[in-house]
Design a protein around this motif. Structure first.
Motif, mmCIF file in Angstrom:
data_model
loop_
_atom_site.group_PDB
_atom_site.id
_atom_site.type_symbol
_atom_site.label_atom_id
_atom_site.label_comp_id
_atom_site.label_asym_id
_atom_site.label_seq_id
_atom_site.Cartn_x
_atom_site.Cartn_y
_atom_site.Cartn_z
ATOM 1 N N GLY A 103 4.363 16.765 -29.734
ATOM 2 C CA GLY A 103 3.417 17.672 -30.354
ATOM 3 C C GLY A 103 3.653 19.100 -29.902
ATOM 4 N N ILE A 104 2.693 19.962 -30.178
ATOM 5 C CA ILE A 104 2.848 21.387 -29.909
ATOM 6 C C ILE A 104 3.004 21.689 -28.425
ATOM 7 C CG2 ILE A 104 0.344 21.759 -29.802
ATOM 8 C CD1 ILE A 104 0.840 24.496 -31.118
ATOM 9 N N LEU A 105 2.484 20.827 -27.545
ATOM 10 C CA LEU A 105 2.563 21.077 -26.104
ATOM 11 C C LEU A 105 3.921 20.750 -25.510
ATOM 12 C CD1 LEU A 105 -0.881 19.643 -24.884
ATOM 13 C CD2 LEU A 105 -0.308 22.025 -25.389
ATOM 14 N N SER A 106 4.721 19.926 -26.184
ATOM 15 C CA SER A 106 5.951 19.432 -25.560
ATOM 16 C C SER A 106 7.217 19.658 -26.370
ATOM 17 C CB SER A 106 5.817 17.924 -25.280
ATOM 18 O OG SER A 106 5.532 17.220 -26.480
ATOM 19 N N SER A 107 7.110 20.087 -27.626
ATOM 20 C CA SER A 107 8.304 20.236 -28.460
ATOM 21 C C SER A 107 8.948 21.609 -28.260
ATOM 22 C CB SER A 107 7.938 20.035 -29.945
ATOM 23 O OG SER A 107 6.923 20.940 -30.321
ATOM 24 N N ASN A 108 10.120 21.779 -28.824
ATOM 25 C CA ASN A 108 10.892 23.019 -28.678
ATOM 26 C C ASN A 108 11.510 23.436 -30.003
ATOM 27 O OD1 ASN A 108 10.698 23.612 -25.799
ATOM 28 N ND2 ASN A 108 11.910 21.768 -25.468
ATOM 29 N N ASP A 116 7.989 25.808 -33.375
ATOM 30 C CA ASP A 116 7.574 27.022 -34.058
ATOM 31 C C ASP A 116 6.758 26.689 -35.311
ATOM 32 O OD1 ASP A 116 7.609 29.890 -34.254
ATOM 33 O OD2 ASP A 116 9.020 29.700 -35.895
ATOM 34 N N ASN A 117 7.174 25.675 -36.054
ATOM 35 C CA ASN A 117 6.441 25.261 -37.247
ATOM 36 C C ASN A 117 5.052 24.731 -36.892
ATOM 37 O OD1 ASN A 117 8.467 25.928 -39.076
ATOM 38 N ND2 ASN A 117 9.449 23.924 -38.938
ATOM 39 N N GLN A 118 4.986 23.946 -35.823
ATOM 40 C CA GLN A 118 3.693 23.401 -35.407
ATOM 41 C C GLN A 118 2.737 24.512 -34.979
ATOM 42 O OE1 GLN A 118 4.073 19.436 -33.107
ATOM 43 N NE2 GLN A 118 6.067 20.409 -32.878
ATOM 44 N N ARG A 119 3.257 25.490 -34.239
ATOM 45 C CA ARG A 119 2.399 26.581 -33.779
ATOM 46 C C ARG A 119 1.871 27.407 -34.957
ATOM 47 N NH1 ARG A 119 1.316 28.902 -28.813
ATOM 48 N NH2 ARG A 119 0.539 31.041 -28.923
ATOM 49 N N LYS A 120 2.697 27.609 -35.980
ATOM 50 C CA LYS A 120 2.254 28.369 -37.155
ATOM 51 C C LYS A 120 1.101 27.671 -37.870
ATOM 52 C CE LYS A 120 6.671 30.665 -38.053
ATOM 53 N NZ LYS A 120 7.889 30.678 -38.889
ATOM 54 N N LEU A 152 -5.208 20.288 -42.189
ATOM 55 C CA LEU A 152 -3.992 21.090 -42.154
ATOM 56 C C LEU A 152 -2.817 20.281 -41.618
ATOM 57 C CD1 LEU A 152 -5.381 24.503 -40.859
ATOM 58 C CD2 LEU A 152 -4.525 24.004 -43.150
ATOM 59 N N ILE A 153 -3.058 19.469 -40.586
ATOM 60 C CA ILE A 153 -1.993 18.635 -40.018
ATOM 61 C C ILE A 153 -1.540 17.594 -41.043
ATOM 62 C CG2 ILE A 153 -1.480 16.894 -38.258
ATOM 63 C CD1 ILE A 153 -3.274 18.463 -36.347
ATOM 64 N N LEU A 154 -2.506 16.991 -41.753
ATOM 65 C CA LEU A 154 -2.160 16.009 -42.778
ATOM 66 C C LEU A 154 -1.312 16.648 -43.883
ATOM 67 C CD1 LEU A 154 -5.572 14.112 -43.160
ATOM 68 C CD2 LEU A 154 -3.488 13.252 -42.117
ATOM 69 N N SER A 155 -1.730 17.831 -44.317
ATOM 70 C CA SER A 155 -0.988 18.530 -45.380
ATOM 71 C C SER A 155 0.411 18.900 -44.910
ATOM 72 C CB SER A 155 -1.740 19.789 -45.812
ATOM 73 O OG SER A 155 -3.010 19.472 -46.327
ATOM 74 N N THR A 206 8.451 10.655 -37.885
ATOM 75 C CA THR A 206 7.835 10.268 -39.150
ATOM 76 C C THR A 206 6.573 11.101 -39.374
ATOM 77 O OG1 THR A 206 6.428 8.583 -38.117
ATOM 78 C CG2 THR A 206 8.649 7.896 -38.801
ATOM 79 N N PRO A 207 6.086 11.176 -40.616
ATOM 80 C CA PRO A 207 4.823 11.899 -40.853
ATOM 81 C C PRO A 207 3.679 11.386 -39.977
ATOM 82 C CG PRO A 207 5.919 11.491 -42.938
ATOM 83 C CD PRO A 207 6.714 10.766 -41.892
ATOM 84 N N ASN A 208 3.606 10.054 -39.786
ATOM 85 C CA ASN A 208 2.536 9.497 -38.945
ATOM 86 C C ASN A 208 2.681 9.940 -37.492
ATOM 87 O OD1 ASN A 208 1.080 8.225 -40.907
ATOM 88 N ND2 ASN A 208 1.757 6.156 -40.417
ATOM 89 N N LYS A 209 3.921 9.996 -37.000
ATOM 90 C CA LYS A 209 4.130 10.437 -35.615
ATOM 91 C C LYS A 209 3.777 11.914 -35.470
ATOM 92 C CE LYS A 209 7.467 10.685 -31.816
ATOM 93 N NZ LYS A 209 6.416 10.352 -30.837
ATOM 94 N N PHE A 210 4.118 12.720 -36.461
ATOM 95 C CA PHE A 210 3.745 14.132 -36.451
ATOM 96 C C PHE A 210 2.230 14.286 -36.329
ATOM 97 C CE2 PHE A 210 2.326 17.944 -38.683
ATOM 98 C CZ PHE A 210 3.160 18.929 -38.181
#
Length: 521
Positions: A152-157, A162-166, A297-300, A316-320
């Motif tokens: 997730g946003i706390l651990s990815s790079n 960047d996409n998650q933070r936006k 927003l996360i679902l979309s 996967t979308p579910n993991k995201f």
């Protein structure tokens, strides 16, 4: 036929041999090469063992110095007061010891993870100003801590982060009625406190950390996920249990997280239950047409990324969805509740500051529910919160990994080295904060962070640089709402049952809770 069998056997054993060489390089030779590069530049540290690094020595040092956390004494107001907050040497004695032996920048290992521990403020400033993607979150956050954080946003790079933070960061800065919602949730909790106080003649003892966890869970759930606390209760309680279980484990020992021992089986069970509960919530929300909240927003985003093929191959979308929901629940729930608990403890221990903060709240807000514009005028309360986060930051470390070779303050740091900045140590550096560094003195923040600390980047309760917590504004607003409403309705002091013992369990929290005596105003 015999020749073919020999060729197949040769290929098989050749493949096994190459795999063993790769494992040997990854687990032993690479960490050793990184360590030697740092040693040649004068960076020293304790000698690691072959597979466990310095874990055994670290535990031995910790056992030798059990946490005491500060002294509790009578004060001139007739109450009990925590007068010293020098708890870091008790909770992190290995850092204090190795810092004395090897200097402000030293190295040690946990398993095959090579850590460069930095307490040099100049180097910390240089890290905070670095905008390139050469420093990122360590890979162990998504592997060793993967059941809690995933990717997730706390651990990815990189671009994925960047996409998650936006998606996520703007939601926490926009005014969507959050203040009103926070105030309503807090008022509901305070009605139960008032009822308890009335039943006991206007005074009551409450263990506030437990109630504040429930309150924070309700706020983050309703603000960001459009649900009430009852629907999110399973997620919150299981994440808290998972956090406790994972805090007892070691990171970096090769293969340890794959062993089907009791510890790992409990982690796997909790992960499965948490993930399925989040997906159940997602399923119920998938047909919603309500205003867009964070979950929508996360679902979309998950659907859009999945349809366009922009998700990484192993996501996967579910993991995201699950990873980011867990990140937000964990970061937005537990850290704020712990910070509010420490704030109340310090105000209870320092009645003069409690009186100042209450007078300001009553002058600016009166007995009304606080509004966004009035919160910005609460200068004294803001100073109290900033000083609390200096003395008791909920997160213990800023961690980064060199995703490529980098140079910091003349030191060449090889790719793969983990950088660790112990926040409580920097928050107590007398060269940065003056001689009263262990005292509760909110006045130091009268001129803001820049006026309180010689190097403002050394104040980092919400992280550092481009990876500063996306929910910082939301958390500060929540703390102001909770504290202002409590101050307007109660006076409070430390209970004789309170034991001051900060402990590190992935977050810095009160080991025995926070027991306070409340009296209705």
């Amino acid at each position: 036929m015999i020749l073919a069998e020999k060729i197949i056997l040769s290929l098989f054993f050749g493949g096994v041999f190459m795999l063993l060489l790769q494992l040997l390089d990854a687990l032993l030779l690479k960490p050793r090469r990184r360590r030697l590069k740092l040693q040649k530049q004068g960076i020293r540290g304790p000698i690691p063992s072959l597979m466990c690094g310095n874990i055994a020595e670290l535990k031995r040092i910790q056992l030798q110095k059990r946490p005491t956390g500060g002294s509790v004494e009578e004060n001139q107001f007739g109450g009990r007061s925590v007068v010293e907050h020098a708890w870091t040497s008790a909770v992190f004695p290995h850092i204090e010891q190795w810092r004395r032996e090897y200097g402000p920048t030293f190295m040690y290992s946990t398993g095959n993870i090579q850590i460069l521990c930095i307490t040099d403020p100049g180097m910390v400033k240089e890290i905070s100003l670095r905008t390139s993607l050469s420093l990122g979150k360590p890979s162990y956050l998504s592997t060793e801590r993967g059941t809690l954080l995933g990717r997730g946003i706390l651990s990815s790079n990189g671009p994925y982060w960047d996409n998650q933070r936006k998606i996520i960061a703007p939601e926490f800065y926009l005014e969507r009625g959050f203040v009103t919602l926070m105030a309503e949730s807090t008022s509901t909790m305070l009605k139960t406190w008032e009822s308890k106080a009335e039943n006991w003649g206007g005074k009551v003892e409450i263990r506030v950390d437990e109630d504040l966890r429930s309150l924070s869970a309700d706020i983050i759930s309703r603000s960001c996920f459009g649900s009430n606390y009852a629907e999110g209760e399973k997620i919150f309680s299981k994440l808290q249990t998972l956090q406790m279980v994972m805090s007892r484990g070691n990171i970096g020992i090769p293969g340890l997280r794959y062993l089907p021992n009791r510890h790992n089986r409990e982690i796997w069970r909790l992960e499965k239950e948490i993930d399925s509960t989040i997906l159940e919530l997602v399923e119920r929300r998938s047909g919603d047409t309500c205003d867009k909240d964070l979950l929508q927003l996360i679902l979309s985003a998950a659907k859009s990324y999945g349809d366009n093929g922009n998700l990484p191959a192993d996501i996967t979308p579910n993991k995201f969805i699950v990873d980011n929901c867990k990140n937000i629940y964990f970061a937005g729930h537990e850290t704020t509740a712990i910070s509010a608990s420490w704030c109340l403890m310090l105000l209870a221990a320092h009645p003069e500051w409690q009186a100042r903060a209450r007078a300001e709240v009553l002058e600016i807000c009166g007995l009304r529910l606080p509004a966004a514009d009035t919160l910005r005028s609460l200068k004294t309360l803001t100073m109290v919160i900033l000083e609390t986060l200096r003395l008791y930051p909920p997160v213990a470390y800023v961690v980064r990994e060199a995703l490529q070779d980098v140079i910091l303050k003349g030191i060449h740091i090889p790719k793969g080295v983990n950088i660790q900045i112990p926040i409580p140590v920097l928050h107590r550096d007398p060269d940065l904060w003056h001689s009263d560094v262990h005292q509760f003195n909110p006045e130091r923040f009268a001129g803001g962070i820049a006026g309180a600390c010689k190097i403002s980047q050394a104040y980092m309760p919400f992280g550092l640089g481009s990876r500063t917590c996306a929910g910082q504004h939301f958390a500060m607003t929540e703390l102001k709402v909770i504290l202002s409403l409590i101050l307007s309705k109660f006076s409070f002091s430390l209970s004789p049952a309170y034991q001051h013992s900060p402990v590190f369990r992935l977050l810095i929290q009160p080991e025995h809770g926070v027991n306070l005596h409340f009296e209705k105003l």
